[in-house]
Design a protein around this motif. Structure first.
Motif, PDB file in Angstrom:
ATOM      1  N   SER A   1       0.856  -1.186   0.000  1.00 43.67           N
ATOM      2  CA  SER A   1       0.000   0.000   0.000  1.00 43.67           C
ATOM      3  C   SER A   1       0.886   1.227   0.000  1.00 43.67           C
ATOM      4  O   SER A   1       2.081   1.158   0.297  1.00 43.67           O
TER       5      SER A   1
ATOM      6  N   THR B   1       1.153   3.846   1.917  1.00 42.53           N
ATOM      7  CA  THR B   1       1.816   4.072   3.198  1.00 42.53           C
ATOM      8  C   THR B   1       1.180   3.132   4.193  1.00 42.53           C
ATOM      9  O   THR B   1       0.308   2.335   3.842  1.00 42.53           O
TER      10      THR B   1
ATOM     11  N   GLU C   1      -0.613   4.229   6.572  1.00 42.49           N
ATOM     12  CA  GLU C   1      -1.798   4.857   7.115  1.00 42.49           C
ATOM     13  C   GLU C   1      -3.011   3.972   6.895  1.00 42.49           C
ATOM     14  O   GLU C   1      -3.198   3.381   5.836  1.00 42.49           O
ATOM     15  N   SER C   2      -3.832   3.913   7.885  1.00 46.11           N
ATOM     16  CA  SER C   2      -4.961   2.976   7.872  1.00 46.11           C
ATOM     17  C   SER C   2      -5.949   3.223   6.746  1.00 46.11           C
ATOM     18  O   SER C   2      -6.683   2.328   6.374  1.00 46.11           O
ATOM     19  N   SER C   3      -5.970   4.422   6.218  1.00 54.27           N
ATOM     20  CA  SER C   3      -6.970   4.745   5.199  1.00 54.27           C
ATOM     21  C   SER C   3      -6.632   4.180   3.829  1.00 54.27           C
ATOM     22  O   SER C   3      -7.476   4.171   2.939  1.00 54.27           O
ATOM     23  N   TYR C   4      -5.422   3.712   3.643  1.00 51.36           N
ATOM     24  CA  TYR C   4      -5.024   3.240   2.327  1.00 51.36           C
ATOM     25  C   TYR C   4      -5.262   1.751   2.179  1.00 51.36           C
ATOM     26  O   TYR C   4      -4.859   0.955   3.018  1.00 51.36           O
ATOM     27  N   GLU C   5      -5.900   1.390   1.046  1.00 48.13           N
ATOM     28  CA  GLU C   5      -6.161  -0.011   0.810  1.00 48.13           C
ATOM     29  C   GLU C   5      -4.890  -0.735   0.415  1.00 48.13           C
ATOM     30  O   GLU C   5      -3.959  -0.140  -0.109  1.00 48.13           O
ATOM     31  N   GLN C   6      -4.878  -2.024   0.671  1.00 44.15           N
ATOM     32  CA  GLN C   6      -3.763  -2.864   0.293  1.00 44.15           C
ATOM     33  C   GLN C   6      -4.071  -3.559  -1.020  1.00 44.15           C
ATOM     34  O   GLN C   6      -5.199  -3.981  -1.264  1.00 44.15           O
TER      35      GLN C   6
END
Lengths: 116, 115
Positions: free
Chosen positions: B95, B97, B99-104
């Motif tokens: 992903s 970064t 950061e939790s908001s980014y999807e994998q």
């Protein structure tokens, strides 16, 4: 610990009918929720996510999901199912671990079978 | 653009042998993850890398498992003295970064069979 439950191992729907794949979660703090789909012999593909904002999230291939905080649910929906939607669907929650690292905690998966 | 690639796609090995699985993340993605998918355990998080930082190894099932990431890009997952219970599909994801908001984004996986 954070967890995700997908109560149905399999969901059968006739083509053209609406479909729902259920997911409930247990997290501390604000949940970051995801749906992924896995076709046979393929890797997981991202469908949609809920981070914040509108409770109804729209994603790929006509799918959407509704975040319900009071019921701690994040059900996946589609108004009209296609045979090509048949696959394995995973609900996931971002799991903040020690040191600030994030992995995904997945549900067990639900087989969606669309019958012609 | 190119997605996450993994090699080999299939690996059959004898019990007790060591194996190495490779992952090439999407260019520019700084976060890299390994997961294991097996019939009995579903999808399990194994290990996570963010850039050149020390990895989070909290999900590794035993000390026979290790992973490294060279130059903040390619990653290798090594399983020493393989056991039959190690048979599974090993998935890599990346992903932008951590950061939790980014999807994998996931690769196609390596199917490992230990005989």
């Amino acid at each position: 610990a954070q967890s995700v439950a997908q109560p149905e191992d399999q969901v059968n729907v006739a083509e053209g009918n609406p479909l729902t794949v259920k997911c409930t979660y247990s997290v501390s703090g604000n949940p970051y929720l995801f749906w992924y789909v896995q076709y046979p012999n393929r890797g997981l593909q991202f469908l949609l996510k809920y981070i914040t904002g509108d409770n109804l999230v729209k994603g790929s291939y006509g799918f959407e999901a509704e975040f319900n905080k009071s019921q701690t649910s994040f059900h996946l929906k589609k108004p009209s199912a296609l045979v090509s939607d048949s696959a394995l669907y995973f609900c996931a929650v971002r799991d903040r671990r020690g040191g600030g690292a994030d992995g995904l905690t997945f549900g067990k998966g639900t087989h969606l079978i669309i019958q012609p | 653009g190119a997605g996450v690639s993994q090699s080999p796609s299939n690996k059959v090995t004898e019990k007790g042998k060591d194996v190495e699985l490779r992952c090439d993340p999407i260019s520019g993605h700084t976060a890299l993850y390994w997961y294991r998918q097996s019939l009995g355990q579903g999808l399990e998080f194994l290990i996570y890398f963010q850039g050149n930082s020390a990895p989070d190894k909290s999900g590794l099932p035993s000390d026979r498992f290790s992973a490294e990431r060279t130059g903040g890009s390619v990653s290798t997952l090594t399983i020493q003295r393989t056991q039959q219970e190690d048979s599974a599909v090993y998935l890599c994801a990346s992903s932008r970064t951590s950061e939790s908001s980014y999807e994998q984004y996931f690769g196609p996986g390596t199917r490992l069979t230990v005989t």
